[in-house]
Design an enzyme around this catalytic site. Structure first.
Site: not given
Ligand code: ARG
Length: 466
Positions: A159-160, A281, A287, A294, A321
């Site tokens: 939590t948090h 990368s 990497k 993402e 319309y």
């Protein structure tokens, strides 16, 4: 080719449209997406025109055959609507006239493009609701597969974004199952309002001709004709609802994406990315990037934007319309594509793009104080009031931190100096496996509960008819 911009609309017009304005007005670059639904709607309309005697049966047959031919031509690539056509409705009508001659000019009897486009759009949304439901079903199936394998795999619960209490990994995965279950239920609920036929509302007021709206509604699989022609040609609520339901799907996908991105980081290391869904990368050879989650996280913004865009278009629009409504399409099509692509990509990512690092998880849950609540609960079971126990455990945690110890490595005599109720059975009570197993309240993370929840989820998934 005749320059369509020089075409006059009807006898009403003497002059012709400015070429740039013609292009500005046109929707064919995007409403081409509706072509199959447009033909479907026109076939039902033609059939009704024949059944009601507005056209003769022979004409009805010819129109329907010609519309089928246009569909075949489209599917086989023979027919490609003129990119200069104003919109898909005109493009199909023009092709119909080319194939069926003057008879083709009868199709638009008792119809306006206003009710026509409203039909097309509803058929489009209805169809994609089903497709998205099928994709969500596959995604949920993936969660069930993974949950089955990981009932007793422990993972830190947060939590948090602070370590809170360890949980079963299956419990964590089934949390997403629940989100996508609500998403699927929302789609079904929304389908009730999508599945209403506006056909026969005409431009705004209905028609003088003896049409049968119940017939076209039934032919198109709609549950009923709409009640009010003004509302029917100007209503886009169901598009807003669809975009809102889509936004929540993306909210859920983006939350999962964020977790996967964090879990794949070196700091967490809970999962590893396989080569199937990640890229490298161009500069840093070490990497491996979590591109898929993402991108999903990023695309969420577009889906929200489309929702707000349409709401803003509809705001304060007078009946009935207005051409503003042509702006409903690009955002809708983009949302449909984005949701379908994201759900599919996430399903592949979970199936092939990640490996759960169970050894790292096993280590992670022993290196923190996430069993502190269990010490307090232990004291409660020995009769100590909770608030008193809570304060005491806080002191013990502080001591451990100062001495670089964990609760499981603090010697028994030290525990007993803090409170005489501590005995040797404490260590079992605060071992991670026991900490999780003991949370046996309904819907909790205890293994027994998770097994029950998994069984119910599997049954729901098997029996649910979207
Ligand atoms: N392309 C138009 C749209 O997408 C079709 C309806 C046009 N109706 C009209 N009265 N101009 O909304």
């Amino acid at each position: 080719m005749e320059n369509p911009a020089t075409k006059a609309w009807s006898g009403r017009f003497e002059g012709s449209l400015h070429e740039t304005i013609y292009k500005f007005n046109a929707s064919i670059p995007f409403d081409i997406e509706l072509i199959e639904y447009d033909i479907q709607g026109s076939k039902a309309h033609a059939q009704m025109l024949g059944e009601t005697g507005i056209i003769v049966l022979e004409e009805q047959q010819k129109l329907i055959l010609a519309l089928d031919e246009i569909l075949d031509e489209w599917r086989s690539g023979i027919f490609r609507p003129d990119p200069e056509a104003e919109d898909i409705h005109y493009a199909v009508e023009k092709r119909l006239i080319a194939l069926a001659g003057d008879l083709g000019k009868k199709l638009h009897t008792a119809r306006s493009r206003n009710d026509q486009v409203a039909v097309d759009l509803r058929l489009y949304v209805r169809d994609h609701l089903d497709r998205i439901d099928t994709l969500l079903q596959a995604l949920q199936g993936q969660f069930l597969n993974m949950a089955q394998d990981h009932v007793e795999t422990l993972i830190p619960g947060y939590t948090h974004l602070q370590r809170a209490q360890p949980v079963s990994l299956a419990h964590h995965l089934l949390a997403y199952f629940e989100m996508f279950k609500r998403d699927r239920e929302r789609l079904v609920d929304l389908k009730k309002r999508v599945n209403i036929s506006p056909l026969g509302s005409g431009a705004l007021a209905g028609t003088t001709l003896p049409i049968q709206r119940h017939l076209t509604a039934a032919l198109l699989g709609f549950s009923a004709p709409s009640e009010n022609s003004l509302d029917a040609v100007s209503d886009r609520d169901y598009v807003v609802e669809f975009m809102s339901a889509s936004s929540l799907i993306l909210v859920h996908l983006s939350r999962l994406s964020e977790e996967l991105i964090i879990w794949a980081s070196q700091e967490f290391g809970f999962i590893a990315l396989t080569d199937r869904c990640s890229t490298g990368s161009s500069l840093m050879p070490q990497k491996k990037n979590p591109d898929v989650p993402e991108l999903i996280r990023g695309k969420t913004g577009r889906v929200f934007g489309n929702l707000v865009g349409l709401l803003t278009t509809l705001k304060a629009l007078p009946l009935a319309y207005n051409k503003d409504l042509q702006e409903d399409k690009e955002g809708l099509f983009d949302t449909v594509r984005t949701v379908e692509n994201c759900v599919q990509a996430m399903t592949i990512l979970l199936a092939e793009g990640i490996v759960i690092r169970t050894e790292r998880l096993a280590q992670a849950i022993t290196e923190d104080f996430s069993n502190a609540t269990d010490v307090a609960d232990y004291l409660v079971r020995k009769g100590v009031p909770f608030r008193e126990a809570y304060n005491l455990v806080g002191t013990i945690v502080r001591t451990c931190l100062q001495e670089n110890l964990l609760l499981l490595t603090l010697p028994l005599e030290r525990w007993q100096q803090f409170h005489p109720a501590f005995a040797a059975d404490l260590y079992d009570a605060i071992a991670p496996q026991q900490v999780v197993a003991a949370r046996n309240s309904y819907g909790g993370t205890g293994f027994e509960q998770v097994r029950g929840a998994l069984g119910r989820a599997q049954a729901w998934w098997r029996d649910y008819k979207g």
